[in-house]
Write a protein that holds these residues in place. Structure first.
Motif, PDB file in Angstrom:
ATOM      1  N   ARG A 179       7.382   6.578  24.209  1.00  0.00           N
ATOM      2  CA  ARG A 179       8.637   7.225  23.783  1.00  0.00           C
ATOM      3  C   ARG A 179       8.350   8.539  23.068  1.00  0.00           C
ATOM      4  O   ARG A 179       9.043   9.534  23.284  1.00  0.00           O
ATOM      5  CB  ARG A 179       9.405   6.248  22.876  1.00  0.00           C
ATOM      6  CG  ARG A 179      10.739   6.742  22.460  1.00  0.00           C
ATOM      7  CD  ARG A 179      11.699   6.774  23.642  1.00  0.00           C
ATOM      8  NE  ARG A 179      12.959   7.343  23.200  1.00  0.00           N
ATOM      9  CZ  ARG A 179      13.600   8.310  23.841  1.00  0.00           C
ATOM     10  NH1 ARG A 179      13.147   8.761  24.981  1.00  0.00           N
ATOM     11  NH2 ARG A 179      14.699   8.798  23.353  1.00  0.00           N
ATOM     12  N   ILE A 180       7.330   8.565  22.215  1.00  0.00           N
ATOM     13  CA  ILE A 180       6.966   9.804  21.513  1.00  0.00           C
ATOM     14  C   ILE A 180       6.530  10.865  22.506  1.00  0.00           C
ATOM     15  O   ILE A 180       6.877  12.048  22.371  1.00  0.00           O
ATOM     16  CB  ILE A 180       5.871   9.530  20.464  1.00  0.00           C
ATOM     17  CG1 ILE A 180       6.443   8.713  19.307  1.00  0.00           C
ATOM     18  CG2 ILE A 180       5.262  10.823  19.941  1.00  0.00           C
ATOM     19  CD1 ILE A 180       5.410   8.235  18.310  1.00  0.00           C
ATOM     20  N   ILE A 229       9.670  12.338  24.034  1.00  0.00           N
ATOM     21  CA  ILE A 229      10.434  13.123  23.061  1.00  0.00           C
ATOM     22  C   ILE A 229       9.757  14.461  22.786  1.00  0.00           C
ATOM     23  O   ILE A 229      10.397  15.515  22.801  1.00  0.00           O
ATOM     24  CB  ILE A 229      10.625  12.325  21.748  1.00  0.00           C
ATOM     25  CG1 ILE A 229      11.531  11.117  21.994  1.00  0.00           C
ATOM     26  CG2 ILE A 229      11.192  13.206  20.652  1.00  0.00           C
ATOM     27  CD1 ILE A 229      11.557  10.132  20.839  1.00  0.00           C
ATOM     28  N   THR A 255       9.949  16.837  25.813  1.00  0.00           N
ATOM     29  CA  THR A 255      11.298  17.368  25.974  1.00  0.00           C
ATOM     30  C   THR A 255      11.601  18.415  24.912  1.00  0.00           C
ATOM     31  O   THR A 255      12.185  19.466  25.215  1.00  0.00           O
ATOM     32  CB  THR A 255      12.335  16.219  25.893  1.00  0.00           C
ATOM     33  OG1 THR A 255      11.997  15.240  26.861  1.00  0.00           O
ATOM     34  CG2 THR A 255      13.732  16.727  26.143  1.00  0.00           C
ATOM     35  N   MET A 256      11.208  18.131  23.685  1.00  0.00           N
ATOM     36  CA  MET A 256      11.460  19.079  22.590  1.00  0.00           C
ATOM     37  C   MET A 256      10.696  20.385  22.804  1.00  0.00           C
ATOM     38  O   MET A 256      11.234  21.464  22.545  1.00  0.00           O
ATOM     39  CB  MET A 256      11.071  18.460  21.251  1.00  0.00           C
ATOM     40  CG  MET A 256      11.950  17.306  20.823  1.00  0.00           C
ATOM     41  SD  MET A 256      13.638  17.833  20.538  1.00  0.00           S
ATOM     42  CE  MET A 256      13.415  18.897  19.144  1.00  0.00           C
ATOM     43  N   GLU A 293      12.545  14.896  14.771  1.00  0.00           N
ATOM     44  CA  GLU A 293      13.250  14.485  15.989  1.00  0.00           C
ATOM     45  C   GLU A 293      12.712  13.147  16.518  1.00  0.00           C
ATOM     46  O   GLU A 293      13.476  12.324  17.017  1.00  0.00           O
ATOM     47  CB  GLU A 293      13.107  15.573  17.057  1.00  0.00           C
ATOM     48  CG  GLU A 293      14.022  15.410  18.220  1.00  0.00           C
ATOM     49  CD  GLU A 293      15.499  15.517  17.848  1.00  0.00           C
ATOM     50  OE1 GLU A 293      16.315  14.888  18.559  1.00  0.00           O
ATOM     51  OE2 GLU A 293      15.844  16.202  16.870  1.00  0.00           O
ATOM     52  N   VAL A 294      11.405  12.906  16.391  1.00  0.00           N
ATOM     53  CA  VAL A 294      10.828  11.620  16.795  1.00  0.00           C
ATOM     54  C   VAL A 294      11.422  10.506  15.942  1.00  0.00           C
ATOM     55  O   VAL A 294      11.812   9.442  16.455  1.00  0.00           O
ATOM     56  CB  VAL A 294       9.287  11.643  16.695  1.00  0.00           C
ATOM     57  CG1 VAL A 294       8.699  10.241  16.749  1.00  0.00           C
ATOM     58  CG2 VAL A 294       8.696  12.499  17.794  1.00  0.00           C
ATOM     59  N   GLN A 320      15.143   9.898  17.006  1.00  0.00           N
ATOM     60  CA  GLN A 320      15.363   9.298  18.323  1.00  0.00           C
ATOM     61  C   GLN A 320      14.740   7.911  18.475  1.00  0.00           C
ATOM     62  O   GLN A 320      15.208   7.115  19.284  1.00  0.00           O
ATOM     63  CB  GLN A 320      14.842  10.218  19.421  1.00  0.00           C
ATOM     64  CG  GLN A 320      15.688  11.455  19.604  1.00  0.00           C
ATOM     65  CD  GLN A 320      15.290  12.250  20.831  1.00  0.00           C
ATOM     66  OE1 GLN A 320      14.707  11.721  21.762  1.00  0.00           O
ATOM     67  NE2 GLN A 320      15.610  13.539  20.820  1.00  0.00           N
ATOM     68  N   THR A 321      13.691   7.604  17.726  1.00  0.00           N
ATOM     69  CA  THR A 321      13.066   6.291  17.878  1.00  0.00           C
ATOM     70  C   THR A 321      13.702   5.240  16.983  1.00  0.00           C
ATOM     71  O   THR A 321      13.734   4.061  17.338  1.00  0.00           O
ATOM     72  CB  THR A 321      11.552   6.349  17.574  1.00  0.00           C
ATOM     73  OG1 THR A 321      11.372   6.848  16.250  1.00  0.00           O
ATOM     74  CG2 THR A 321      10.831   7.193  18.587  1.00  0.00           C
ATOM     75  N   THR A 351       8.591   7.002  10.093  1.00  0.00           N
ATOM     76  CA  THR A 351       8.259   7.909  11.189  1.00  0.00           C
ATOM     77  C   THR A 351       6.766   8.223  11.143  1.00  0.00           C
ATOM     78  O   THR A 351       6.237   8.592  10.097  1.00  0.00           O
ATOM     79  CB  THR A 351       9.059   9.212  11.054  1.00  0.00           C
ATOM     80  OG1 THR A 351      10.446   8.884  11.009  1.00  0.00           O
ATOM     81  CG2 THR A 351       8.792  10.137  12.217  1.00  0.00           C
TER      82      THR A 351
END
Length: 169
Positions: free
Chosen positions: A13-14, A17, A20-21, A78-79, A82-83, A88
């Motif tokens: 997932r990271i 993300i 994409t970022m 952002e990670v 979104q997670t 974090t």
């Protein structure tokens, strides 16, 4: 990296993300053509190591490394958003050595192919140093010596006595 399924899922997932970022939100001009190749998360989910490659010169690689360091805070925020994990993970960016290693391996393979071709050429004109089959073969039974070729009892082939070496009268 551990075999923890949750860590593996978080790492995937990271990776999505961050990629994409970097593509959509990071507008740093130093950021080159970067690709996130792998993400590894520690077993306690507190640290994420992101491996990346950059297509370009050494100068562009250095600029991209500086851009990633300056964007680490925004990417981490952002990670975390979104997670939805409680803590974090910290992000660390490391340049992946896979392209350089692949180039070195390809050079070694081409050198080996060249040596194999030279060996084939040398082998084509080569001949055996001795016989083609250097091993002794057992005699076949029909190759026994004739009785007339054998020396008489006590005589050698030259007619001398075995014990003294003198000729018999």
């Amino acid at each position: 990296m551990t075999d923890n399924p949750r860590a593996l899922k978080l790492a995937d997932r990271i990776k999505v993300i961050v990629a994409t970022m970097l593509d959509t939100r990071v507008k740093d001009p130093r950021l080159g053509f970067v690709t996130i190749t792998d993400v590894r998360v520690s077993g306690d989910l507190q640290h994420a190591t992101c491996f990346y490659t950059v297509f370009g010169s050494d100068e562009e690689r250095e600029g991209t490394a500086a851009a990633l360091v300056s964007a680490t805070g925004m990417l981490r925020r952002e990670v975390g958003r979104q997670t939805g994990v409680r803590l974090t993970p910290t992000l660390e960016f490391i340049a992946d050595a896979v392209p350089e290693n692949a180039r070195i391996i390809e050079d070694l393979l081409s050198e080996a192919r060249g040596r194999d071709a030279e060996l084939e050429q040398a082998k084509a004109g080569a001949a055996y140093a001795g016989e083609a089959d250097p091993y002794r073969k057992p005699r076949e039974e029909d190759e026994e010596p004739d009785a007339q070729d054998l020396p008489e009892d006590g005589d050698d082939e030259d007619g001398s006595d075995d014990a003294t070496g003198r000729e018999r009268a």
